[in-house]
Design an enzyme around this catalytic site. Structure first.
Site, PDB file in Angstrom:
ATOM      1  N   ASP A  13       0.864  -1.177   0.000  1.00  0.00           N
ATOM      2  CA  ASP A  13       0.000   0.000   0.000  1.00  0.00           C
ATOM      3  C   ASP A  13       0.904   1.232   0.000  1.00  0.00           C
ATOM      4  O   ASP A  13       2.103   1.128   0.286  1.00  0.00           O
ATOM      5  CB  ASP A  13      -0.893  -0.024   1.244  1.00  0.00           C
ATOM      6  CG  ASP A  13      -1.711   1.234   1.391  1.00  0.00           C
ATOM      7  OD1 ASP A  13      -2.332   1.656   0.406  1.00  0.00           O
ATOM      8  OD2 ASP A  13      -1.709   1.811   2.495  1.00  0.00           O
ATOM      9  N   ASP A  60      -2.020  -0.609   5.977  1.00  0.00           N
ATOM     10  CA  ASP A  60      -2.347  -0.132   7.318  1.00  0.00           C
ATOM     11  C   ASP A  60      -3.757   0.408   7.449  1.00  0.00           C
ATOM     12  O   ASP A  60      -4.216   0.661   8.556  1.00  0.00           O
ATOM     13  CB  ASP A  60      -1.365   0.967   7.745  1.00  0.00           C
ATOM     14  CG  ASP A  60      -1.665   2.304   7.091  1.00  0.00           C
ATOM     15  OD1 ASP A  60      -2.052   2.298   5.906  1.00  0.00           O
ATOM     16  OD2 ASP A  60      -1.505   3.347   7.756  1.00  0.00           O
ATOM     17  N   ASP A  64      -7.304  -1.621   3.293  1.00  0.00           N
ATOM     18  CA  ASP A  64      -6.330  -2.682   3.019  1.00  0.00           C
ATOM     19  C   ASP A  64      -6.750  -4.023   3.624  1.00  0.00           C
ATOM     20  O   ASP A  64      -6.194  -5.070   3.269  1.00  0.00           O
ATOM     21  CB  ASP A  64      -4.958  -2.313   3.587  1.00  0.00           C
ATOM     22  CG  ASP A  64      -4.398  -1.054   2.967  1.00  0.00           C
ATOM     23  OD1 ASP A  64      -4.545  -0.901   1.741  1.00  0.00           O
ATOM     24  OD2 ASP A  64      -3.831  -0.227   3.697  1.00  0.00           O
TER      25      ASP A  64
END
Length: 610
Positions: free
Chosen positions: A308, A505, A509
């Site tokens: 990410d 995080d 996600d």
């Protein structure tokens, strides 16, 4: 889960007590009861073991537990009760260690819905009432206070709402939503309180959809078998063949029992959980929480990495990257005046500017006559000077002379610009952006050296922002503008290249973390949803902890395999000796004990470095 753990603990206590009590019985003048005591305390372990075997066979799984059951049954049938209870104790001990590792690793995880409000403030008949979330219906008007998480999807009914959507979209800078704009559940109100007209029930809203994606991904992820069980068929066939041959050629069933006893896979059952628990403990010392043996085993084999952006590849917080001022102005002085005024604002960008000034050890003063226009900017008096801080258009509208704006729109993707006017004249600008984490280049090189063949960035942020932040990085592919379900598809598509690790995080996600072979969550500031869905949680805010996590996992797996092969090798030698009549069942059990101690000591090496 708790009941199963307690059963495993009880199964260790029973044979341990029975073994000791059996040795004590002759001292009490009841030697005839010794074998009966050992048999009685073996049976509970055997019953649970047979039940586990039946359950596994129904799932189509064949494990080494069958060898342990055969050896216990055979020992009891031919009157070798001591050998039976020793096998029962070692088997129960291995199962307890495995259950303890799994339970201990998950005990520190927060609940998936910890971030979601259970209630909401609703307008009703001119008053405000707090109601349960499941009672909220489309058309209801809610009050979203500053700092509240938006509980359901809806439409902004006030003039302006400032929403932090970083947990959902990965965009670190709050967005302004005007009357009539849609607001997503899971966003955080970073500005003043506003009203929201509900458009969807909680279960149908954005966050509810993410929860369902997580649950679906966890159900669809194929479970990994225990490491030792992968050798079950070969070892089981070899054991049965040697035991049957010993009985067939000698006519002595005791030899077959001795073969089964020494073949009991205690070294295999013990070596793996001990090495895994040791690896988990060592990882925890590095601020890495790995959720059990399956996770550490999968971590050791990853081949592809999906990252990410916000909060993972970047710091996840907007930072001051430049202070540009007009001619003859001092940057620190302009920043000091702007930060002094921004002390009166709760806006997240204002707080960032104040923090930057404090980090430069600039002396801030108390502002007066402060007037804030929510989402636009703030005006006030600092040290007798009129100061205006906010968006470019807002500040320009407050200038005493038109046309003196020198602030240019930011060309940096993902950057935000704050303008400053002093005494009615444009004084400067402050640029903020979410920066790449320091050491990212070296981290990616180290991951490549560990055998990670493919690295992909998957973000909900805009493509131009993603490409700007990854320029010059050793990344194979950039996927931007992704929704949570699209991130899951990215993870699944990367599986063709081998086991996939996903690092993230945010709430958005969580589904991808659950779908990956190994999900790694940044737990220091990340969302509870991502921490719950992940297999590994980095408890400190350092992305480079992924490297020791992989190294520890690989070392633990290597040591576990070392114990498996050593245990199998020694067991085969013992089986041959037992088949030739050189070992009785009790002697086989004692030798097996020695092998057990050896593999346990070896497995404990996973606690320390090389």
């Amino acid at each position: 889960m708790l009941a199963g753990f307690l059963v495993r603990a009880l199964l260790v206590v029973l044979p341990a007590f029975g073994l000791a009590f059996g040795f004590a019985v002759p001292l009490l003048g009841q030697a005839a009861w010794q074998d009966r005591v050992w048999a009685i305390f073996t049976i509970p372990v055997l019953i649970v073991l047979v039940s586990d075997i039946v359950t596994s066979l129904r799932r189509g799984e064949v494990g080494l537990d069958i060898v342990a059951a055969l050896s216990m049954v055979a020992a009891l049938v031919v009157g070798e009760e001591l050998a039976a209870i020793v096998v029962a104790l070692m088997y129960a001990g291995g199962q307890f260690l495995e259950a303890f590792a799994e339970r201990h690793a998950r005990s520190e995880m927060t609940a998936l819905l910890a971030r979601v409000p259970r209630t909401a403030i609703r307008h009703r008949d001119g008053e405000l009432e707090e109601v349960a979330l499941d009672l909220i219906a489309p058309g209801d008007r809610l009050l979203i206070r500053q700092g509240d998480v938006v509980p359901v999807d809806g439409v902004v009914a006030s003039t302006l709402a400032v929403l932090d959507q970083s947990a959902l979209t990965g965009e670190p800078i709050p967005v302004q939503q005007h009357a009539g704009d849609e607001a997503m559940s899971g966003s955080t109100n970073a500005g003043d309180a506003f009203d929201l007209v509900v458009s969807r029930r909680a279960a149908e809203s954005t966050y509810g959809g993410i929860v369902r994606l997580v649950e679906g991904a966890q159900r669809s992820k194929a479970p990994m078998s225990r490491l030792a069980d992968r050798f079950a068929m070969v070892f089981l066939a070899m054991t049965v063949l040697i035991a049957a041959a010993a009985w067939f050629f000698t006519g002595d069933p005791v030899r077959a029992v001795a073969v089964l006893v020494i073949a009991t896979p205690c070294p295999l059952i013990l070596a793996v959980p001990v090495a895994i628990v040791s690896g988990l403990s060592r990882a925890a010392g590095h601020g890495i929480l790995i959720k059990g043996g399956k996770a550490i085993e999968a971590l050791a084999r990853i081949n592809s990495l999906v990252l990410d952006k916000t909060g993972t590849l970047t710091d996840g917080r907007a930072k001051v990257v430049a202070v540009n001022v007009s001619a003859n102005a001092d940057p620190d002085d302009v920043l000091r005046l702007a930060a002094s005024l921004d002390q009166a604002s709760k806006h997240i960008i204002a707080q960032t500017i104040v923090a930057e000034a404090q980090s430069r050890q600039l002396k801030l003063t108390i502002p007066s006559s402060v007037v804030e226009t929510p989402g636009e900017g703030v005006q006030g008096v600092v040290e007798g000077r009129s100061v205006t801080v906010g968006g470019v258009r807002f500040v320009v509208s407050k200038l005493t002379q038109a046309g003196e704006n020198f602030v240019q729109p930011s060309r940096d993707a993902g950057a935000a610009t704050v303008a400053i006017a002093i005494d009615g004249h444009m004084a400067g600008e402050i640029r903020l952006a979410d920066e790449l984490r320091s050491g990212t280049h070296s981290l990616l090189r180290r991951l490549r050296s560990l055998g990670v063949q493919r690295i992909v960035l998957a973000t909900g942020d805009r493509r131009e922002v993603a490409e700007a932040i990854t320029a010059g990085l050793d990344i194979d592919s950039v996927r931007a503008g992704l929704t949570p379900d699209q991130k899951v598809l990215v993870v699944l598509s990367e599986r063709k290249n081998g086991p996939v690790m996903m690092v993230g995080d945010g709430v958005n996600d969580a589904p991808a973390l659950a779908a990956a072979d190994v999900g790694v969550a940044m737990g220091a500031r990340g969302a509870a949803a991502s921490a719950e869905a992940a297999d590994v949680v980095i408890l400190v805010d350092h992305l480079d902890h992924i490297v020791p996590a992989i190294e520890i996992a690989r070392r633990s797996r290597f040591i576990a395999l070392e114990g498996v092969f050593a245990g199998m090798g020694l067991s085969v030698i013992g089986m041959v000796a037992a088949a030739l009549g050189y070992l009785t069942p009790v002697q086989g059990a004692l030798i097996q004990e020695a092998i057990d101690v050896a593999v346990i000591v070896n497995a404990l090496r996973a606690l320390v470095g090389r």
